[in-house]
Design a protein around this motif. Structure first.
Motif, PDB file in Angstrom:
ATOM      1  N   THR A  87     -29.527  -7.901   2.935  1.00 31.74           N
ATOM      2  CA  THR A  87     -29.372  -9.347   2.734  1.00 31.74           C
ATOM      3  C   THR A  87     -30.556 -10.123   3.303  1.00 31.74           C
ATOM      4  O   THR A  87     -30.841 -11.239   2.873  1.00 31.74           O
ATOM      5  CB  THR A  87     -28.090  -9.861   3.415  1.00 31.74           C
ATOM      6  N   HIS A  88     -31.248  -9.539   4.294  1.00 34.68           N
ATOM      7  CA  HIS A  88     -32.354 -10.213   4.966  1.00 34.68           C
ATOM      8  C   HIS A  88     -33.515  -9.242   5.158  1.00 34.68           C
ATOM      9  O   HIS A  88     -33.291  -8.064   5.488  1.00 34.68           O
ATOM     10  CB  HIS A  88     -31.935 -10.733   6.344  1.00 34.68           C
ATOM     11  N   TYR A 123     -27.286 -17.808   6.967  1.00 35.55           N
ATOM     12  CA  TYR A 123     -28.159 -18.423   5.965  1.00 35.55           C
ATOM     13  C   TYR A 123     -28.672 -19.799   6.387  1.00 35.55           C
ATOM     14  O   TYR A 123     -29.258 -20.511   5.581  1.00 35.55           O
ATOM     15  CB  TYR A 123     -27.426 -18.526   4.615  1.00 35.55           C
ATOM     16  N   GLN A 139     -31.430 -24.208   4.838  1.00 37.85           N
ATOM     17  CA  GLN A 139     -30.345 -23.339   4.395  1.00 37.85           C
ATOM     18  C   GLN A 139     -30.821 -22.538   3.195  1.00 37.85           C
ATOM     19  O   GLN A 139     -31.268 -23.096   2.188  1.00 37.85           O
ATOM     20  CB  GLN A 139     -29.101 -24.150   4.030  1.00 37.85           C
ATOM     21  N   ALA A 140     -30.729 -21.238   3.310  1.00 34.60           N
ATOM     22  CA  ALA A 140     -31.139 -20.352   2.234  1.00 34.60           C
ATOM     23  C   ALA A 140     -29.944 -20.045   1.341  1.00 34.60           C
ATOM     24  O   ALA A 140     -28.802 -19.996   1.822  1.00 34.60           O
ATOM     25  CB  ALA A 140     -31.703 -19.052   2.816  1.00 34.60           C
ATOM     26  N   ALA A 142     -27.092 -18.192  -0.397  1.00 38.88           N
ATOM     27  CA  ALA A 142     -26.355 -17.008   0.051  1.00 38.88           C
ATOM     28  C   ALA A 142     -26.355 -15.893  -0.983  1.00 38.88           C
ATOM     29  O   ALA A 142     -26.000 -14.757  -0.675  1.00 38.88           O
ATOM     30  CB  ALA A 142     -24.918 -17.393   0.400  1.00 38.88           C
ATOM     31  N   VAL A 146     -32.793 -13.112   1.845  1.00 34.38           N
ATOM     32  CA  VAL A 146     -33.528 -14.017   2.728  1.00 34.38           C
ATOM     33  C   VAL A 146     -34.771 -13.283   3.239  1.00 34.38           C
ATOM     34  O   VAL A 146     -34.659 -12.268   3.930  1.00 34.38           O
ATOM     35  CB  VAL A 146     -32.673 -14.480   3.923  1.00 34.38           C
TER      36      VAL A 146
END
Length: 313
Positions: A87-88, A123, A139-140, A142, A146
């Protein structure tokens, strides 16, 4: 739950401390897992160092002769391929990370979060703008990976004592040939690295000349400190630009920062805002540097520094 992949920064077989700071930032997400990837011609030694960082679940190694030197255009396609399932993807906000991570973000088709300095949730992050005069919350999405650079001056190194598994990863992606390594020119010094040093002595325009800058070097050697400089000193030719501290130089967070003959322009203060103790020496009692200094000495640096050297023995 977040799954974080951190791109290790290393040189000559040594892991850069910035990688452990990225782990601290990743831990603030309360993630399901944190992995580190080491891309090198022979990643074994660096991977062993990365495996000792507490909180790391797994260290992935990508061995490829093309990875012998950190070229963003070569590393980015491999990191982007490895990002699947995470996710990141984090990298340090160093010269290495600032070069690589935008290319990774472009490969993944996402916007990069730059200079991540605080985490509100998985996020939502805080980062500085306007030379550090303001902090904004970003805010990135979701539903996207990221990709972020971590402001290393804002995070401590994660603890040691880990024992992560080390696994070889196979990455089959075409690598560009239009960018290639030619050579690396680096100054040799026995002093600590400026970006990771615990103590830094910096000189500014007030030092007066390249010859006079020897007084800065001598004090730094007495303290076992790295040497830095303001942009004015660099522009005047007193020292090379790799010593520049500030918005357009290096962002540092030493335990002790001694600013000598530096007026304290906002661009310089941006680079030291996370320092532990700031000591300023300047003959101008109204210099802006005194507004942020914990200890200030008003006087002629050419009188104060020799006295300070004597006191140090």
């Amino acid at each position: 739950m977040a799954k974080v992949l951190i791109v290790a920064e290393h040189l000559d077989g040594t892991l850069n401390p910035a990688t452990a700071k990225c782990v601290s930032a990743a831990q603030a997400l309360a993630p399901e897992r944190i992995d580190i990837v080491v891309l090198a011609a022979d990643p074994a030694g660096v991977a062993a160092q990365a495996a000792q960082i507490a909180g790391v679940a797994r260290v992935l190694t990508v061995a490829n002769p093309a990875n012998a030197h950190p070229i963003a255009q070569v590393l980015a396609p491999q990191v982007a391929a490895l990002a699947a399932g995470y996710t990141h993807v984090f990298g340090p906000s160093t010269t290495f990370g600032k070069d690589l991570m935008p290319a990774v973000a472009a490969r993944l088709g996402v916007n990069q979060v730059s200079d991540l300095m605080a985490v509100e949730d998985a996020y939502t992050f805080k980062r500085p703008i306007y030379a550090g005069n303001a902090i904004i919350t970003v805010q990135a999405p979701a539903d996207q990976t990221v990709v972020a650079t971590v402001r290393t001056a804002s995070w401590p190194e994660a603890a040691r004592g880990g024992n992560a598994a080390v696994e070889a990863a196979q990455v089959d992606v075409p690598l560009p040939s239009h960018t290639r390594f030619v050579g690396l020119a680096a100054g040799k010094s026995d002093r600590p690295d400026l970006q990771s040093a615990k103590r830094v002595v910096s000189g500014g325009r007030g030092v007066g000349s390249a010859e006079n800058f020897q007084i800065i070097y001598r004090l730094a050697d007495k303290l076992g400190a790295a040497v830095g400089a303001s942009r004015a000193a660099v522009d005047a030719g007193y020292v090379p630009n790799e010593l520049q501290v500030g918005q357009t130089g290096k962002i540092i967070a030493p335990e002790l920062y001694i600013a000598i003959g530096i007026s304290g322009a906002i661009q310089h203060l941006t680079g030291i805002k996370d320092a532990g103790t700031i000591v300023a020496i300047n003959k101008d009692g109204d210099a802006p540097i005194f507004e942020v200094a914990d200890i200030g000495l008003v006087g002629d640096l050419f009188q104060i520094i020799p006295e300070l050297e004597k006191a140090l023995g």
